[in-house]
Design a protein around this motif. Structure first.
Motif, PDB file in Angstrom:
ATOM      1  N   LEU A 560       0.840  -1.206   0.000  1.00 43.12           N
ATOM      2  CA  LEU A 560       0.000   0.000   0.000  1.00 43.12           C
ATOM      3  C   LEU A 560       0.868   1.245   0.000  1.00 43.12           C
ATOM      4  N   SER A 561       0.316   2.318  -0.584  1.00 47.78           N
ATOM      5  CA  SER A 561       1.005   3.612  -0.515  1.00 47.78           C
ATOM      6  C   SER A 561       0.887   4.160   0.899  1.00 47.78           C
ATOM      7  N   GLN A 562       1.719   5.162   1.200  1.00 44.25           N
ATOM      8  CA  GLN A 562       1.684   5.749   2.538  1.00 44.25           C
ATOM      9  C   GLN A 562       0.343   6.404   2.813  1.00 44.25           C
ATOM     10  N   ALA A 563      -0.252   7.029   1.780  1.00 45.45           N
ATOM     11  CA  ALA A 563      -1.552   7.683   1.968  1.00 45.45           C
ATOM     12  C   ALA A 563      -2.633   6.658   2.297  1.00 45.45           C
ATOM     13  N   ASP A 564      -2.593   5.496   1.587  1.00 41.43           N
ATOM     14  CA  ASP A 564      -3.593   4.461   1.866  1.00 41.43           C
ATOM     15  C   ASP A 564      -3.389   3.848   3.251  1.00 41.43           C
ATOM     16  N   ARG A 565      -2.126   3.750   3.633  1.00 45.24           N
ATOM     17  CA  ARG A 565      -1.872   3.237   4.991  1.00 45.24           C
ATOM     18  C   ARG A 565      -2.444   4.179   6.042  1.00 45.24           C
ATOM     19  N   ASP A 566      -2.206   5.487   5.851  1.00 39.67           N
ATOM     20  CA  ASP A 566      -2.731   6.465   6.808  1.00 39.67           C
ATOM     21  C   ASP A 566      -4.250   6.416   6.851  1.00 39.67           C
ATOM     22  N   PHE A 567      -4.889   6.268   5.669  1.00 37.57           N
ATOM     23  CA  PHE A 567      -6.352   6.193   5.622  1.00 37.57           C
ATOM     24  C   PHE A 567      -6.841   4.938   6.360  1.00 37.57           C
ATOM     25  N   PHE A 568      -6.166   3.826   6.134  1.00 37.70           N
ATOM     26  CA  PHE A 568      -6.556   2.582   6.798  1.00 37.70           C
ATOM     27  C   PHE A 568      -6.399   2.698   8.318  1.00 37.70           C
ATOM     28  N   THR A 569      -5.269   3.283   8.744  1.00 33.01           N
ATOM     29  CA  THR A 569      -5.011   3.424  10.181  1.00 33.01           C
ATOM     30  C   THR A 569      -6.079   4.291  10.845  1.00 33.01           C
ATOM     31  N   ALA A 570      -6.487   5.361  10.154  1.00 31.94           N
ATOM     32  CA  ALA A 570      -7.494   6.266  10.726  1.00 31.94           C
ATOM     33  C   ALA A 570      -8.881   5.631  10.753  1.00 31.94           C
ATOM     34  N   ASN A 571      -9.131   4.683   9.880  1.00 34.42           N
ATOM     35  CA  ASN A 571     -10.472   4.088   9.766  1.00 34.42           C
ATOM     36  C   ASN A 571     -10.392   2.564   9.820  1.00 34.42           C
ATOM     37  N   GLN A 572      -9.527   2.069  10.690  1.00 32.94           N
ATOM     38  CA  GLN A 572      -9.209   0.648  10.701  1.00 32.94           C
ATOM     39  C   GLN A 572     -10.428  -0.238  10.926  1.00 32.94           C
ATOM     40  N   ALA A 573     -11.280   0.121  11.877  1.00 33.09           N
ATOM     41  CA  ALA A 573     -12.398  -0.756  12.233  1.00 33.09           C
ATOM     42  C   ALA A 573     -13.361  -0.939  11.073  1.00 33.09           C
ATOM     43  N   VAL A 574     -13.754   0.173  10.451  1.00 29.96           N
ATOM     44  CA  VAL A 574     -14.746   0.070   9.382  1.00 29.96           C
ATOM     45  C   VAL A 574     -14.152  -0.566   8.135  1.00 29.96           C
ATOM     46  N   VAL A 575     -12.897  -0.251   7.805  1.00 33.69           N
ATOM     47  CA  VAL A 575     -12.280  -0.842   6.622  1.00 33.69           C
ATOM     48  C   VAL A 575     -12.089  -2.349   6.822  1.00 33.69           C
ATOM     49  N   THR A 576     -11.763  -2.744   8.044  1.00 37.56           N
ATOM     50  CA  THR A 576     -11.610  -4.175   8.327  1.00 37.56           C
ATOM     51  C   THR A 576     -12.923  -4.914   8.121  1.00 37.56           C
ATOM     52  N   ARG A 577     -14.023  -4.293   8.558  1.00 36.46           N
ATOM     53  CA  ARG A 577     -15.324  -4.939   8.356  1.00 36.46           C
ATOM     54  C   ARG A 577     -15.691  -5.010   6.873  1.00 36.46           C
ATOM     55  N   LEU A 578     -15.370  -3.959   6.141  1.00 35.24           N
ATOM     56  CA  LEU A 578     -15.648  -3.979   4.702  1.00 35.24           C
ATOM     57  C   LEU A 578     -14.777  -5.005   3.989  1.00 35.24           C
ATOM     58  N   LEU A 579     -13.580  -5.182   4.504  1.00 35.46           N
ATOM     59  CA  LEU A 579     -12.687  -6.166   3.929  1.00 35.46           C
ATOM     60  C   LEU A 579     -13.250  -7.579   4.078  1.00 35.46           C
ATOM     61  N   ALA A 580     -13.992  -7.784   5.162  1.00 40.45           N
ATOM     62  CA  ALA A 580     -14.551  -9.106   5.431  1.00 40.45           C
ATOM     63  C   ALA A 580     -16.041  -9.165   5.131  1.00 40.45           C
ATOM     64  N   ARG A 581     -16.551  -8.275   4.238  1.00 41.36           N
ATOM     65  CA  ARG A 581     -17.995  -8.226   4.021  1.00 41.36           C
ATOM     66  C   ARG A 581     -18.547  -9.486   3.367  1.00 41.36           C
ATOM     67  N   VAL A 584     -19.064 -11.290   6.797  1.00 43.94           N
ATOM     68  CA  VAL A 584     -19.878 -10.539   7.765  1.00 43.94           C
ATOM     69  C   VAL A 584     -20.569  -9.397   7.046  1.00 43.94           C
ATOM     70  N   ALA A 585     -21.899  -9.380   7.098  1.00 43.34           N
ATOM     71  CA  ALA A 585     -22.657  -8.337   6.405  1.00 43.34           C
ATOM     72  C   ALA A 585     -22.365  -6.981   7.027  1.00 43.34           C
ATOM     73  N   PRO A 586     -21.994  -5.980   6.218  1.00 51.16           N
ATOM     74  CA  PRO A 586     -21.699  -4.647   6.775  1.00 51.16           C
ATOM     75  C   PRO A 586     -22.983  -3.964   7.239  1.00 51.16           C
ATOM     76  N   SER A 587     -22.814  -3.037   8.181  1.00 53.03           N
ATOM     77  CA  SER A 587     -23.956  -2.276   8.674  1.00 53.03           C
ATOM     78  C   SER A 587     -24.272  -1.136   7.714  1.00 53.03           C
ATOM     79  N   GLN A 588     -25.399  -0.454   7.948  1.00 51.66           N
ATOM     80  CA  GLN A 588     -25.771   0.668   7.098  1.00 51.66           C
ATOM     81  C   GLN A 588     -24.746   1.790   7.206  1.00 51.66           C
ATOM     82  N   ALA A 589     -24.210   1.974   8.422  1.00 51.33           N
ATOM     83  CA  ALA A 589     -23.191   3.012   8.599  1.00 51.33           C
ATOM     84  C   ALA A 589     -21.930   2.676   7.807  1.00 51.33           C
ATOM     85  N   ASP A 590     -21.580   1.368   7.777  1.00 53.06           N
ATOM     86  CA  ASP A 590     -20.411   0.951   7.001  1.00 53.06           C
ATOM     87  C   ASP A 590     -20.634   1.209   5.504  1.00 53.06           C
ATOM     88  N   LEU A 591     -21.840   0.939   5.002  1.00 48.16           N
ATOM     89  CA  LEU A 591     -22.147   1.154   3.585  1.00 48.16           C
ATOM     90  C   LEU A 591     -22.126   2.638   3.231  1.00 48.16           C
TER      91      LEU A 591
END
Length: 712
Positions: A560-581, A584-591
């Motif tokens: 990953l680029s440094q910018a994508d890493r920073d984005f992932f770090t700042a939003n780790q929980a939601v991106v992790t859930r989307l990664l495993a969608r 695990v079905a994502p919530s409306q907030a995740d969508l």
């Protein structure tokens, strides 16, 4: 008149001589050599004082007072008052420390009626006071009637005390002790008032001894009530341990608590050495009366006699319940009170001898008649009459089938077992038993998950986290910690009880991660809790293979680029859930988040999901953090520091606890075993703030350089 020299010569020579010396009448040789008697009478105003003293030679050769007696009689106008004070020798006939006797009696010189109090203090300091009543030659009040009314008052007071004390055991003991003394004295008042026709005479008898004697009586009454309660509880536990239940368990409890109560009273009254007084021989055990022992005058029935008497009353009441059963609270109260009153009426009140004759026998034995026949019949008749009268009052409640069963922690094994099972009005015992057994099996499975398959699991609980499962009619309920909750199904009730009990089960040693899950769970079903335990198991595997897993997980991360890493770090929980969608079905907030950052999220997920292996471990680590598996928990130290160290399997390292050392190493806690076969465990994290502890697991791990697997 003899002079002093001749007097002492007669004393030493045991010569029986009478005479007068120094104003005293004397008589020598009354109890062997060195003994003499002195008497003297004086008139002081309207009071006549007579004193008597006996002197004896002791074992040391010295002559000293062996007995003294002073009687003071005075005419106070309407009543003659007699005050007697004295000393007497010990019961064994020896000399030395002497007991005292004091009685204060008022007597009508015309009718001969007397009323007063007698106080006796024995060698060990025990003081006993009792009322003195003598109605003269034309007496209408018998001792039987006085004892009957006293006993009835005591029974009424005990019943009132139970009602006032409520559900508190200590409250019932204190209430019974106080009320039984008060109502027993009211019984004396009533008995005297009926016999003499004078309420004032009854009051005088009931208040003999004043407030000090009443307080002493209450103290003894509370003590006896406490002994009875403790004895009953101990025998219930003993019967449960022996597996004796039903009617046999009740009979065992009644007989055992009666005998144990005698032991308790003996200890309080005479000391530990006299605990089994009255148990020494068959004759003493089943005697109608035996000496109460050094220090306390009077008599008491043998322990066996008391037990037989209590059993006869219990069985009589039990038979009465087959004839009529209480339908109201008043019926239950008056039934028990009637049984006590019937027993007293047939034994103390003389009703038994009136019906069966003064020479009545039972199986050819007068003892059996007085201790089996009379109390048994009395309790039977009294229970029926009392229950019948009580059922006339109060609203009758419909009989509702009820049943309950307990699941309790065994301190012998560290596992749960089936406890008491109760049912009433046709309640379903099998149903509630199946609930309790299901809870037992679930709890023991969870314990094994944390402690391993051990025969005995060490626990640091001092009180069992007992659950109770039951039904009332069609309503299913579960109870824990005094809280009862209704449920729609038995499965829901069992889950509710199990999840609360396992949080209070303090397993010493074992798997730290599994214990953290069990002690901190917020799940509402055992199945969901099982999923969290699987996360803890996977997390333990990760800790043992950290470097290998991290390398595989970080490979796509490094792309990953440094910018994508920073984005992932700042939003780790939601991106992790989307990664495993996909799993695990994502919530409306995740969508919603995804729609706003679709390009960035797609780029990150496309890069990272090149490895399902990486995605799975990221989800595991995220869930482990949510379960706080990376933080210290109170459950780590169940059993103290030893329990904590047992989780590191110190014994398996070939070293004792003395070889263990703890210390901080940078930001981590280091656990080292000197001379052990393996390496140390290390706890990493922020010191004094939300620490993350790396701890051992009981499950085998791939071979490591240090030999012993260490988790983190």
């Amino acid at each position: 008149m003899l002079d002093y020299n001749n007097f002492w010569a007669a004393v030493r020579g045991n010569v029986p001589v009478e005479g007068t010396i120094a104003g005293y009448r004397y008589r020598t040789g009354v109890n062997g050599p060195g003994s003499y008697l002195l008497t003297k009478e004086d008139q002081v105003g309207r009071r006549r004082i007579k004193s008597t003293q006996v002197f004896e030679r002791g074992a040391d050769g010295r002559i000293s007072p062996a007995e003294a007696h002073v009687e003071s009689t005075g005419d106070t106008g309407e009543m003659e008052e007699i005050v007697v004070w004295g000393k007497r020798p010990k019961k064994d006939g020896g000399t030395g420390a002497l007991g005292t006797l004091l009685s204060i009696i008022k007597r009508d010189p015309v009718s001969g009626d007397s009323v007063g109090i007698s106080v006796e203090t024995d060698e060990d300091g025990t003081r006993t006071a009792k009322p003195v009543v003598d109605r003269g030659a034309d007496a209408t009040l018998s001792q039987d009637m006085q004892s009957l009314f006293y006993g009835l008052g005591d029974a009424v007071g005990s019943t009132i005390g139970d009602l006032v004390g409520g559900s508190s055991t200590v409250g019932r003991v204190i209430s019974r002790g106080v009320f039984s003394v008060v109502t027993a004295r009211l019984g004396l008042l009533l008995a005297e008032a009926i016999s003499s026709g004078s309420l004032a005479a009854g009051w005088e008898l009931a208040t003999v001894g004043g407030i000090d004697q009443v307080l002493d009586d209450i103290d003894v009454s509370i003590r006896d009530a406490g002994i009875g309660t403790v004895s009953s509880l101990l025998m219930m536990e003993f019967a449960d341990a022996l597996g004796i239940d039903g009617l046999a368990g009740e009979v065992f409890g009644v007989a055992g608590s009666s005998a144990l109560g005698v032991v308790g009273r003996n200890i309080f009254e005479h000391g530990l050495s006299e605990a089994f007084r009255g148990f020494g021989s068959f004759d003493d055990l089943f005697a109608n009366s035996v000496p109460k022992g050094p220090g306390t005058p009077g008599v008491q029935a043998g322990a066996g006699t008391l037990a037989v008497n209590a059993l006869a009353s219990f069985l009589g009441q039990k038979l009465g319940s087959l004839v009529i059963s209480p339908q109201t609270q008043a019926g239950a109260v008056l039934g028990n009170l009637g049984a006590a009153a019937g027993t007293l009426a047939f034994t103390v009140g003389g009703l038994g001898t009136s019906l069966f004759g003064t020479g009545a026998t039972f199986f050819g034995s007068a003892w059996a008649a007085s201790n089996i026949l009379f109390p048994g019949v009395g309790a039977f008749v009294g229970f029926i009459i009392g229950t019948f009268l009580g059922n006339l009052f109060g609203r009758k409640k419909p009989k509702v089938p009820t049943a309950d069963a307990e699941t309790v922690l065994s301190f012998d094994t560290g596992y749960y077992r089936l406890g008491a099972v109760n049912s009433a009005n046709g309640g379903n015992r099998e149903f509630v038993t199946s609930m309790a057994l299901a809870a037992r099996d679930s709890l023991n499975g969870l314990i094994q998950a944390a402690a391993g398959d051990l025969d005995v699991v060490p626990v640091s609980n001092t009180v069992s986290p007992t659950q109770k499962y039951g039904h009332k009619g069609n309503q299913v309920w579960a109870e824990f910690g005094g809280q009862r909750v209704n449920f729609a199904s038995a499965d829901q009730a069992v889950d509710w009880g199990v999840l609360r009990a396992i949080k209070d089960t303090r397993i010493a040693g074992g798997d730290i991660l599994q214990k953290r899950v069990l002690s901190q769970t917020a799940q509402e079903s055992v199945a969901a809790l099982g999923g969290d335990l699987k996360v803890a198991e996977d997390y333990a595997f990760y800790l043992r293979n950290r470097e290998l897993i991290n390398g595989l997980v970080l490979e796509p991360w490094n792309n990953l680029s440094q910018a994508d890493r920073d984005f992932f770090t700042a939003n780790q929980a939601v991106v992790t859930r989307l990664l495993a969608r996909a799993e695990v079905a994502p919530s409306q907030a995740d969508l919603t988040f995804y729609s706003a950052h679709q390009a960035t999220v797609d780029r990150i997920t496309n890069t990272l999901k090149t490895s399902e292996f990486s995605a799975g471990w990221m989800i595991t680590l995220q869930r482990a953090a949510e379960l706080r598996l990376d933080q210290f928990a109170p459950s780590d130290f169940y059993g103290g520091l030893r329990g904590f160290l047992d989780s590191f399997a110190v014994a398996g390292e070939g070293a004792g606890y003395g070889a263990v050392s703890l210390g901080f190493e940078g930001a981590g806690l280091r656990v080292a075993v000197a001379g052990g076969r393996g390496c140390s465990g290390r706890c990493r994290g922020r010191r004094r703030t939300a620490p993350r502890c790396w701890s051992p697991t009981s499950r085998p791990a791939p071979a490591m350089p240090c030999g012993r697997p260490v988790t983190g």
